[in-house]
Design an enzyme around this catalytic site. Structure first.
Site, mmCIF file in Angstrom:
data_model
loop_
_atom_site.group_PDB
_atom_site.id
_atom_site.type_symbol
_atom_site.label_atom_id
_atom_site.label_comp_id
_atom_site.label_asym_id
_atom_site.label_seq_id
_atom_site.Cartn_x
_atom_site.Cartn_y
_atom_site.Cartn_z
ATOM 1 N N HIS A 270 0.847 -1.130 0.140
ATOM 2 C CA HIS A 270 -0.005 -0.092 0.079
ATOM 3 C C HIS A 270 0.737 1.133 0.000
ATOM 4 O O HIS A 270 0.707 2.126 -0.811
ATOM 5 C CB HIS A 270 -0.870 -0.063 1.235
ATOM 6 C CG HIS A 270 -1.769 1.162 1.372
ATOM 7 N ND1 HIS A 270 -3.303 1.175 1.023
ATOM 8 C CD2 HIS A 270 -1.550 2.264 1.696
ATOM 9 C CE1 HIS A 270 -3.769 2.459 1.209
ATOM 10 N NE2 HIS A 270 -2.764 3.100 1.599
ATOM 11 N N GLU A 271 1.816 1.402 0.963
ATOM 12 C CA GLU A 271 2.728 2.583 1.004
ATOM 13 C C GLU A 271 3.560 2.637 -0.149
ATOM 14 O O GLU A 271 3.896 3.762 -0.638
ATOM 15 C CB GLU A 271 3.382 2.630 2.378
ATOM 16 C CG GLU A 271 2.616 2.645 3.684
ATOM 17 C CD GLU A 271 1.687 3.759 3.728
ATOM 18 O OE1 GLU A 271 1.656 4.915 3.180
ATOM 19 O OE2 GLU A 271 0.626 3.601 4.188
#
Ligand code: ZN
Length: 505
Positions: A270-271
């Site tokens: 995600h990051e």
């Protein structure tokens, strides 16, 4: 000095001023990174002073009347290129936002947010909504004043002004039908998945996954996804986040749990999705609004794209699962790809947003969106919030929190007076599905590419279609340029139907 000459000097002067603001913001980001990643606990007091002074310096420059003069002169400069004009437009937008809110109100909100946050932490611990309610009421009332100061489009509502801070141009009138349709889609999908009798064995993800091996695997993911490690770094923090100190210094954090593999795994992906966006903003315009992400919804469309559309797909794991098994030979010894794929895609309504799967997640957002809208339309008062929360959770997800701590008090956002932010998560999910539908048209053999570990195709496509434009185009226009239409929730519907083999909606 004639006016022509003044105009010619205005643009370089504008750039100089914007660079200075950007530099201050970069310093704040370094200080913020340090605070969350490596500052010792006793550093708090001094750090609050560092951050406050930097915020003041930045605000002074953002609201400097000389910057306003400079923007005015640039607007009259007929010699600027279309890109330069876009840059001036976006700088003007930022300037207007910063100057419209009275300084006294900015200070009041910022002070109350700090206080309210501390009270919220305790209230959540003790399951005591009434102790937090008066501060929340006050925050809502200050944000209403802020909305009035910022203004909103004719025929709109005050909540539009708050939405616009995170999702420029978004209005209730425009997103209401999108949210309503997403609610229908999701509830239908949930019903279909319930009927299908799928029962993935999630316990395989709760075995022992040593943290050091998880960290090593996360670093492998960074390489595989083409995150530039010469222009960033990965560390651990309590709440995972991405921070862009500059285009060539985009750092991310994640957190690992020994007994829950998906936390660190999908947190990292995600990051990384956020970071790939920040690393590919247009370097030629670094230090100006043009080299910033378009909106929070667009940002989230990148993280969700990598996390769910790619990271929870079967081809992705066809490539990576054999490698994952090598990192966790004990836990995954007798686990097959299909069982692993089913487990990471388990769908089950739950009360906590951050633990929600990709199907039910949107319903959590819709609950919050509808409540925020009602609060700002004076249709709901803060004291009635817990009951309204629980009743919507029951209606949409079929689950009711046992108490306010796992209900209305669960998120940090309202504790710091952040309203209008939640909807961007849902928009991000929908955009991500739309990007994937478009990407599949451009690359009909996409699944084969992913299965052999070719993620560069995807990254380059996002770089080209979205990242390199920064804030050059408004969201609706960029969406049309990328996909040929504005945001359309049917792509998300189709994605769920295909993935979960559903037919009845
Ligand atoms: Zn995110």
């Amino acid at each position: 000095m004639n006016s022509n000459h003044k105009q010619q000097k205005a643009y370089p002067e504008l750039i100089r001023r914007l660079h200075e603001i950007h530099t201050l913001r970069g310093i704040s980001a370094v200080v913020g990174w340090d605070e969350q990643v490596s500052m010792p606990p006793k550093g708090n007091e001094a750090r609050a002073k560092h951050s406050a002074l930097l915020a003041t310096l930045e605000h002074d420059r953002q609201t400097d009347p000389a910057l306003g003069e400079c923007l005015k002169a640039c607007a009259n400069d007929g010699k600027l290129s279309p890109v330069q004009q876009a840059l001036v437009r976006e700088a003007r937008r930022d300037y207007d936002k910063a100057t419209k809110i009275p300084g006294e109100l900015v200070r009041e909100i910022s002070e109350l947010s700090v206080k309210a946050h501390a009270v919220w932490v305790e209230a959540r611990k003790k399951n005591d909504f009434p102790s937090f309610a008066p501060l929340l009421s006050r925050l809502v009332s200050l944000r209403k004043q802020e909305a009035a100061a910022l203004g909103y489009p004719k025929g709109g509502v005050p909540y539009d002004a708050l939405l616009d801070q995170f999702e420029p141009g978004a209005t209730v009138r425009e997103i209401d039908p999108i949210f309503t349709r997403t609610r229908e889609i999701t509830i239908a999908a949930l019903r279909g998945i319930g009927k299908s009798g799928r029962k993935p064995d999630v316990s395989i993800l709760k075995r022992r996954f040593p943290i050091e091996a998880q960290e090593k695997f996360s670093r492998l993911l960074l390489d595989v996804l083409h995150y530039d490690q010469q222009a960033g770094r990965l560390e651990r923090s309590v709440h995972p986040f991405t921070t862009g100190i500059g285009i060539q210094d985009v750092r991310i954090t994640t957190r690992y749990e020994e007994r829950w593999l998906p936390g660190g795994l999908f947190g990292t992906i995600h990051e990384t999705g956020h970071a790939l966006y920040e690393q590919a903003l247009p370097l030629a315009y670094a230090g100006t609004p043009l080299a910033e992400a378009l909106s929070m919804g667009f940002h989230e469309s990148q993280s969700r794209f990598w996390e769910n559309q790619v990271g929870r797909s079967l081809p992705f794991w066809k490539f990576l699962f054999p490698r994952l098994k090598r990192f966790f030979p004990e836990a995954l010894a007798r686990v097959g790809l299909d069982d692993f794929y089913a487990a990471i895609n388990a769908v089950r309504p739950s009360v906590i947003r951050v633990e929600a799967d990709e199907v039910t997640y949107n319903l959590h957002i819709i609950v919050r969106y509808e409540l925020e809208k009602a609060l700002f339309a004076n249709d709901l008062s803060v004291k009635d919030l817990p009951a309204a929360w629980n009743s919507k959770m029951k209606d949409y997800l079929g689950v009711v929190p046992r108490n306010d701590a796992e209900g209305v008090l669960q998120d940090i956002h309202w504790s710091s007076g952040s309203f209008g932010y939640f909807p961007t998560y849902l928009l991000g999910n929908l955009y991500a599905a739309q990007w994937m539908a478009t990407l599949r048209k451009d690359f009909p053999d996409l699944d084969k590419r992913l299965a052999r570990g070719d993620f560069l195709t995807v990254k380059k496509w996002l770089n080209e279609k979205i990242h390199r434009h920064g804030r050059r185009y408004p969201a609706a226009e960029l969406c049309r340029r990328v996909s040929g239409e504005t945001l359309n929730p049917e792509h998300f519907a189709k994605y769920l139907k295909t993935k979960f083999e559903l037919s009845d909606f």
